[in-house]
Design a protein around this motif. Structure first.
Motif, PDB file in Angstrom:
ATOM      1  N   TRP A 191       0.884  -1.175   0.000  1.00 16.33           N
ATOM      2  CA  TRP A 191       0.000   0.000   0.000  1.00 16.33           C
ATOM      3  C   TRP A 191       0.916   1.217   0.000  1.00 16.33           C
ATOM      4  O   TRP A 191       2.130   1.076   0.156  1.00 16.33           O
ATOM      5  N   PRO A 192       0.376   2.420  -0.187  1.00 13.73           N
ATOM      6  CA  PRO A 192       1.255   3.585  -0.366  1.00 13.73           C
ATOM      7  C   PRO A 192       2.290   3.796   0.739  1.00 13.73           C
ATOM      8  O   PRO A 192       3.414   4.199   0.449  1.00 13.73           O
ATOM      9  N   ALA A 193       1.959   3.517   1.995  1.00 11.33           N
ATOM     10  CA  ALA A 193       2.883   3.811   3.098  1.00 11.33           C
ATOM     11  C   ALA A 193       3.743   2.620   3.509  1.00 11.33           C
ATOM     12  O   ALA A 193       4.552   2.744   4.423  1.00 11.33           O
ATOM     13  N   GLY A 194       3.573   1.456   2.884  1.00 14.45           N
ATOM     14  CA  GLY A 194       4.377   0.320   3.315  1.00 14.45           C
ATOM     15  C   GLY A 194       4.001  -0.977   2.621  1.00 14.45           C
ATOM     16  O   GLY A 194       3.226  -0.994   1.666  1.00 14.45           O
ATOM     17  N   HIS A 195       4.571  -2.053   3.136  1.00 15.45           N
ATOM     18  CA  HIS A 195       4.260  -3.389   2.618  1.00 15.45           C
ATOM     19  C   HIS A 195       4.628  -4.415   3.677  1.00 15.45           C
ATOM     20  O   HIS A 195       5.339  -4.107   4.636  1.00 15.45           O
ATOM     21  N   LEU A 196       4.134  -5.614   3.501  1.00 13.28           N
ATOM     22  CA  LEU A 196       4.526  -6.738   4.335  1.00 13.28           C
ATOM     23  C   LEU A 196       4.374  -8.010   3.521  1.00 13.28           C
ATOM     24  O   LEU A 196       3.786  -8.009   2.445  1.00 13.28           O
ATOM     25  N   THR A 197       4.948  -9.079   4.064  1.00 10.26           N
ATOM     26  CA  THR A 197       4.741 -10.391   3.466  1.00 10.26           C
ATOM     27  C   THR A 197       4.003 -11.249   4.484  1.00 10.26           C
ATOM     28  O   THR A 197       3.994 -10.951   5.687  1.00 10.26           O
ATOM     29  N   ALA A 198       3.391 -12.297   3.986  1.00 11.52           N
ATOM     30  CA  ALA A 198       2.673 -13.231   4.844  1.00 11.52           C
ATOM     31  C   ALA A 198       2.892 -14.634   4.304  1.00 11.52           C
ATOM     32  O   ALA A 198       3.036 -14.830   3.094  1.00 11.52           O
ATOM     33  N   THR A 199       2.935 -15.586   5.204  1.00  7.81           N
ATOM     34  CA  THR A 199       3.057 -16.991   4.839  1.00  7.81           C
ATOM     35  C   THR A 199       1.674 -17.605   4.931  1.00  7.81           C
ATOM     36  O   THR A 199       1.003 -17.488   5.961  1.00  7.81           O
TER      37      THR A 199
ATOM     38  N   LEU B  68      -9.046 -19.342   8.003  1.00  5.95           N
ATOM     39  CA  LEU B  68      -7.689 -18.994   8.402  1.00  5.95           C
ATOM     40  C   LEU B  68      -6.719 -19.434   7.307  1.00  5.95           C
ATOM     41  O   LEU B  68      -6.656 -20.611   6.952  1.00  5.95           O
ATOM     42  N   LEU B  69      -5.976 -18.464   6.768  1.00  6.32           N
ATOM     43  CA  LEU B  69      -5.079 -18.751   5.652  1.00  6.32           C
ATOM     44  C   LEU B  69      -3.621 -18.786   6.058  1.00  6.32           C
ATOM     45  O   LEU B  69      -2.827 -19.485   5.443  1.00  6.32           O
ATOM     46  N   GLY B  70      -3.231 -17.989   7.043  1.00  9.73           N
ATOM     47  CA  GLY B  70      -1.827 -17.951   7.423  1.00  9.73           C
ATOM     48  C   GLY B  70      -1.554 -16.809   8.370  1.00  9.73           C
ATOM     49  O   GLY B  70      -2.453 -16.338   9.078  1.00  9.73           O
ATOM     50  N   ARG B  71      -0.279 -16.345   8.364  1.00 13.12           N
ATOM     51  CA  ARG B  71       0.163 -15.310   9.290  1.00 13.12           C
ATOM     52  C   ARG B  71       1.045 -14.293   8.589  1.00 13.12           C
ATOM     53  O   ARG B  71       1.820 -14.640   7.710  1.00 13.12           O
ATOM     54  N   VAL B  72       0.927 -13.063   9.061  1.00 14.25           N
ATOM     55  CA  VAL B  72       1.806 -11.994   8.605  1.00 14.25           C
ATOM     56  C   VAL B  72       3.215 -12.308   9.103  1.00 14.25           C
ATOM     57  O   VAL B  72       3.395 -12.759  10.235  1.00 14.25           O
ATOM     58  N   ASP B  73       4.224 -12.088   8.252  1.00 15.61           N
ATOM     59  CA  ASP B  73       5.622 -12.223   8.653  1.00 15.61           C
ATOM     60  C   ASP B  73       6.022 -10.915   9.344  1.00 15.61           C
ATOM     61  O   ASP B  73       5.810  -9.841   8.789  1.00 15.61           O
ATOM     62  N   GLY B  74       6.591 -10.992  10.526  1.00 15.11           N
ATOM     63  CA  GLY B  74       7.018  -9.768  11.209  1.00 15.11           C
ATOM     64  C   GLY B  74       5.887  -9.133  12.002  1.00 15.11           C
ATOM     65  O   GLY B  74       4.933  -9.798  12.407  1.00 15.11           O
ATOM     66  N   ASP B  75       5.989  -7.825  12.204  1.00 14.90           N
ATOM     67  CA  ASP B  75       5.076  -7.099  13.083  1.00 14.90           C
ATOM     68  C   ASP B  75       3.777  -6.735  12.374  1.00 14.90           C
ATOM     69  O   ASP B  75       3.778  -5.924  11.446  1.00 14.90           O
ATOM     70  N   PRO B  76       2.629  -7.306  12.810  1.00 16.84           N
ATOM     71  CA  PRO B  76       1.356  -6.978  12.150  1.00 16.84           C
ATOM     72  C   PRO B  76       0.947  -5.515  12.324  1.00 16.84           C
ATOM     73  O   PRO B  76       0.122  -5.010  11.575  1.00 16.84           O
ATOM     74  N   ARG B  77       1.551  -4.802  13.295  1.00 11.98           N
ATOM     75  CA  ARG B  77       1.190  -3.393  13.508  1.00 11.98           C
ATOM     76  C   ARG B  77       1.626  -2.517  12.337  1.00 11.98           C
ATOM     77  O   ARG B  77       1.187  -1.368  12.237  1.00 11.98           O
ATOM     78  N   THR B  78       2.443  -3.064  11.434  1.00 10.25           N
ATOM     79  CA  THR B  78       2.764  -2.359  10.192  1.00 10.25           C
ATOM     80  C   THR B  78       1.475  -1.976   9.465  1.00 10.25           C
ATOM     81  O   THR B  78       1.412  -0.957   8.778  1.00 10.25           O
TER      82      THR B  78
ATOM     83  N   TRP C 163       2.222 -12.716  -5.358  1.00 10.79           N
ATOM     84  CA  TRP C 163       3.089 -13.755  -4.805  1.00 10.79           C
ATOM     85  C   TRP C 163       4.440 -13.141  -4.518  1.00 10.79           C
ATOM     86  O   TRP C 163       4.964 -12.366  -5.308  1.00 10.79           O
ATOM     87  N   ALA C 164       5.007 -13.459  -3.370  1.00  9.10           N
ATOM     88  CA  ALA C 164       6.349 -12.999  -3.017  1.00  9.10           C
ATOM     89  C   ALA C 164       7.365 -13.946  -3.663  1.00  9.10           C
ATOM     90  O   ALA C 164       7.056 -15.109  -3.918  1.00  9.10           O
ATOM     91  N   ASP C 165       8.549 -13.441  -3.899  1.00  3.93           N
ATOM     92  CA  ASP C 165       9.582 -14.277  -4.519  1.00  3.93           C
ATOM     93  C   ASP C 165      10.072 -15.340  -3.567  1.00  3.93           C
ATOM     94  O   ASP C 165      10.138 -15.139  -2.393  1.00  3.93           O
TER      95      ASP C 165
END
Length: 130
Positions: free
Chosen positions: A14-22, A104-114, A128-130
């Motif tokens: 999104w404009p202010a950031g990004h995250l990955t999820a497994t 339930l599909l999975g979990r955010v990698d790292g801090d979900p407060r992002t 898809w992430a690399d």
């Protein structure tokens, strides 16, 4: 029948950031697989971000309404991905309570407060992430 669930990673930006999820291999993620990459408009509901996927999926066994922060969930009632990182308007205390039971599909990698940097109406991209 093969019972090992393979995991895959997605990137949500999104404009202010990004995250990955497994995410796990589920019937819902198989349906999502067909539409990625996808672009959507973010909505916020308390400390949850959700957005339309254009995918219809039935409620799966094990669907839950109260989940851990950072859960990647699919909301069958709204055809949306739901990403809670804190309480919603219907939470009791600090729990993450979704509008109704979600797959339930999975979990955010790292801090979900992002996810707190997502604003209602932001463009969101899921791929898809690399």
């Amino acid at each position: 029948m093969h019972t090992d669930r393979k995991q895959q990673r997605i990137r949500i930006s999104w404009p202010a950031g990004h995250l990955t999820a497994t995410i796990e291999d589920t019937p819902t993620t198989q349906a999502l697989h067909k539409v990625l990459p996808l672009a959507a408009t973010a909505h916020t509901w308390g400390e949850e971000v959700y957005f339309d996927t254009g995918v219809s999926a039935a409620r799966e066994d094990g669907a839950q309404q109260v989940v851990e922060p950072g859960t990647v969930a699919f909301w069958p009632d709204g055809d949306a991905l739901a990403l809670p990182y804190g309480p919603t308007p219907i939470s009791r205390g600090d729990e993450c309570r979704l509008a109704s039971p979600c797959n339930l599909l999975g979990r955010v990698d790292g801090d979900p407060r992002t996810l707190a940097t997502v604003r209602d109406g932001d463009p969101v991209r899921v791929e898809w992430a690399d």
